[in-house]
Design a protein around this motif. Structure first.
Motif, PDB file in Angstrom:
ATOM      1  N   ASN A   1       0.834  -1.197   0.000  1.00 51.44           N
ATOM      2  CA  ASN A   1       0.000   0.000   0.000  1.00 51.44           C
ATOM      3  C   ASN A   1       0.872   1.251   0.000  1.00 51.44           C
ATOM      4  O   ASN A   1       2.075   1.195   0.268  1.00 51.44           O
ATOM      5  CB  ASN A   1      -1.002  -0.015   1.168  1.00 51.44           C
ATOM      6  N   ASP A   2       0.259   2.363  -0.322  1.00 50.55           N
ATOM      7  CA  ASP A   2       0.993   3.628  -0.440  1.00 50.55           C
ATOM      8  C   ASP A   2       1.610   4.063   0.880  1.00 50.55           C
ATOM      9  O   ASP A   2       2.677   4.670   0.900  1.00 50.55           O
ATOM     10  CB  ASP A   2       0.073   4.736  -0.966  1.00 50.55           C
ATOM     11  N   VAL A   3       0.940   3.762   1.982  1.00 45.47           N
ATOM     12  CA  VAL A   3       1.440   4.174   3.298  1.00 45.47           C
ATOM     13  C   VAL A   3       2.767   3.490   3.613  1.00 45.47           C
ATOM     14  O   VAL A   3       3.692   4.122   4.126  1.00 45.47           O
ATOM     15  CB  VAL A   3       0.396   3.895   4.400  1.00 45.47           C
ATOM     16  N   ALA A   4       2.881   2.216   3.280  1.00 51.29           N
ATOM     17  CA  ALA A   4       4.123   1.487   3.543  1.00 51.29           C
ATOM     18  C   ALA A   4       5.288   2.119   2.800  1.00 51.29           C
ATOM     19  O   ALA A   4       6.369   2.320   3.363  1.00 51.29           O
ATOM     20  CB  ALA A   4       3.970   0.016   3.149  1.00 51.29           C
ATOM     21  N   ILE A   5       5.072   2.440   1.546  1.00 44.58           N
ATOM     22  CA  ILE A   5       6.138   3.052   0.751  1.00 44.58           C
ATOM     23  C   ILE A   5       6.443   4.452   1.261  1.00 44.58           C
ATOM     24  O   ILE A   5       7.605   4.845   1.386  1.00 44.58           O
ATOM     25  CB  ILE A   5       5.755   3.058  -0.746  1.00 44.58           C
TER      26      ILE A   5
ATOM     27  N   ALA B   1      17.251   2.895  -1.017  1.00 50.35           N
ATOM     28  CA  ALA B   1      16.261   2.190  -1.852  1.00 50.35           C
ATOM     29  C   ALA B   1      14.967   1.950  -1.082  1.00 50.35           C
ATOM     30  O   ALA B   1      14.570   0.812  -0.848  1.00 50.35           O
ATOM     31  CB  ALA B   1      16.838   0.887  -2.373  1.00 50.35           C
ATOM     32  N   PRO B   2      14.275   3.014  -0.669  1.00 46.29           N
ATOM     33  CA  PRO B   2      13.137   2.856   0.239  1.00 46.29           C
ATOM     34  C   PRO B   2      12.005   1.984  -0.286  1.00 46.29           C
ATOM     35  O   PRO B   2      11.413   1.227   0.491  1.00 46.29           O
ATOM     36  CB  PRO B   2      12.671   4.286   0.486  1.00 46.29           C
ATOM     37  N   ALA B   3      11.679   2.044  -1.572  1.00 43.59           N
ATOM     38  CA  ALA B   3      10.585   1.218  -2.093  1.00 43.59           C
ATOM     39  C   ALA B   3      10.954  -0.260  -2.052  1.00 43.59           C
ATOM     40  O   ALA B   3      10.134  -1.105  -1.676  1.00 43.59           O
ATOM     41  CB  ALA B   3      10.227   1.647  -3.514  1.00 43.59           C
TER      42      ALA B   3
ATOM     43  N   PHE C   1       9.292  -3.240   0.497  1.00 42.22           N
ATOM     44  CA  PHE C   1       8.802  -4.529   0.017  1.00 42.22           C
ATOM     45  C   PHE C   1       9.467  -5.687   0.762  1.00 42.22           C
ATOM     46  O   PHE C   1       8.795  -6.616   1.212  1.00 42.22           O
ATOM     47  CB  PHE C   1       9.037  -4.656  -1.495  1.00 42.22           C
ATOM     48  N   VAL C   2      10.780  -5.626   0.904  1.00 42.69           N
ATOM     49  CA  VAL C   2      11.520  -6.693   1.587  1.00 42.69           C
ATOM     50  C   VAL C   2      11.080  -6.807   3.049  1.00 42.69           C
ATOM     51  O   VAL C   2      10.839  -7.908   3.562  1.00 42.69           O
ATOM     52  CB  VAL C   2      13.047  -6.462   1.481  1.00 42.69           C
TER      53      VAL C   2
ATOM     54  N   GLU D   1       8.101  -9.450   7.381  1.00 46.43           N
ATOM     55  CA  GLU D   1       7.158  -9.351   8.496  1.00 46.43           C
ATOM     56  C   GLU D   1       6.000 -10.342   8.377  1.00 46.43           C
ATOM     57  O   GLU D   1       5.282 -10.560   9.351  1.00 46.43           O
ATOM     58  CB  GLU D   1       6.607  -7.930   8.600  1.00 46.43           C
ATOM     59  N   ILE D   2       5.832 -10.941   7.228  1.00 50.83           N
ATOM     60  CA  ILE D   2       4.831 -12.001   7.058  1.00 50.83           C
ATOM     61  C   ILE D   2       5.494 -13.372   7.166  1.00 50.83           C
ATOM     62  O   ILE D   2       5.030 -14.244   7.894  1.00 50.83           O
ATOM     63  CB  ILE D   2       4.113 -11.858   5.693  1.00 50.83           C
ATOM     64  N   LEU D   3       6.591 -13.557   6.456  1.00 50.54           N
ATOM     65  CA  LEU D   3       7.248 -14.861   6.395  1.00 50.54           C
ATOM     66  C   LEU D   3       7.862 -15.285   7.729  1.00 50.54           C
ATOM     67  O   LEU D   3       7.626 -16.407   8.205  1.00 50.54           O
ATOM     68  CB  LEU D   3       8.326 -14.854   5.308  1.00 50.54           C
ATOM     69  N   LEU D   4       8.644 -14.416   8.351  1.00 46.19           N
ATOM     70  CA  LEU D   4       9.351 -14.805   9.579  1.00 46.19           C
ATOM     71  C   LEU D   4       8.399 -15.132  10.728  1.00 46.19           C
ATOM     72  O   LEU D   4       8.590 -16.152  11.408  1.00 46.19           O
ATOM     73  CB  LEU D   4      10.367 -13.734   9.968  1.00 46.19           C
TER      74      LEU D   4
END
Length: 139
Positions: free
Chosen positions: A34-38, A58-60, A64-65, A70-73
């Motif tokens: 979402n835009d907020v994360a970026i 490289a903020p975008a 993403f990483v 935060e989902i996988l770990l």
């Protein structure tokens, strides 16, 4: 006295939940940030190091990483799969979060302590790690 395996399970869940919730808040759909994360990584969040604060590189890409991690770990932690590696990843993220939000040290210290406990003592009996190592999964 609670069984050690129950304490290990509680540590895994306790560490996983805040990261999972943060990760879930960053997505609009499958692999769609979402835009907020970026925006957070491009303009709000800064590394507080000597001589700083500094922008994230490289903020975008980093957004993403981080959102993926935060989902996988946390999912790996809850399952008890590659548990020590997952906890080490969350410990590294906690250190970066501390450098980003220095005033959050009380909760960051708690996350670090939980991660270190999981890294030190492992996932315990109630985990896929134990099930795979014990060979009970063989047909």
């Amino acid at each position: 006295m609670a069984p050690v395996s129950l304490a290990q399970l509680a540590l895994r869940f306790g560490l996983a939940v805040p990261f999972w919730r943060s990760g879930m808040s960053k997505w609009d759909g499958f692999l769609q940030l979402n835009d907020v994360a970026i925006l957070l990584f491009t303009s709000e969040l800064k590394l507080h190091l000597p001589g700083g604060p500094y922008d994230f590189p490289a903020p975008a890409v980093l957004a993403f990483v981080v959102a993926c991690a935060e989902i996988l770990l946390p999912a790996l932690l809850v399952l008890g799969l590659a548990t020590r590696v997952a906890a080490l990843g969350l410990l590294a993220m906690t250190i970066v979060i501390q450098l980003t939000v220095p005033d959050g040290w009380p909760i960051h210290l708690t996350w670090a302590a939980m991660a270190l406990a999981v890294i030190t003592w492992g996932a315990g009996r109630l985990s896929l790690d134990r099930w795979l190592v014990s060979g009970s999964g063989k047909a």
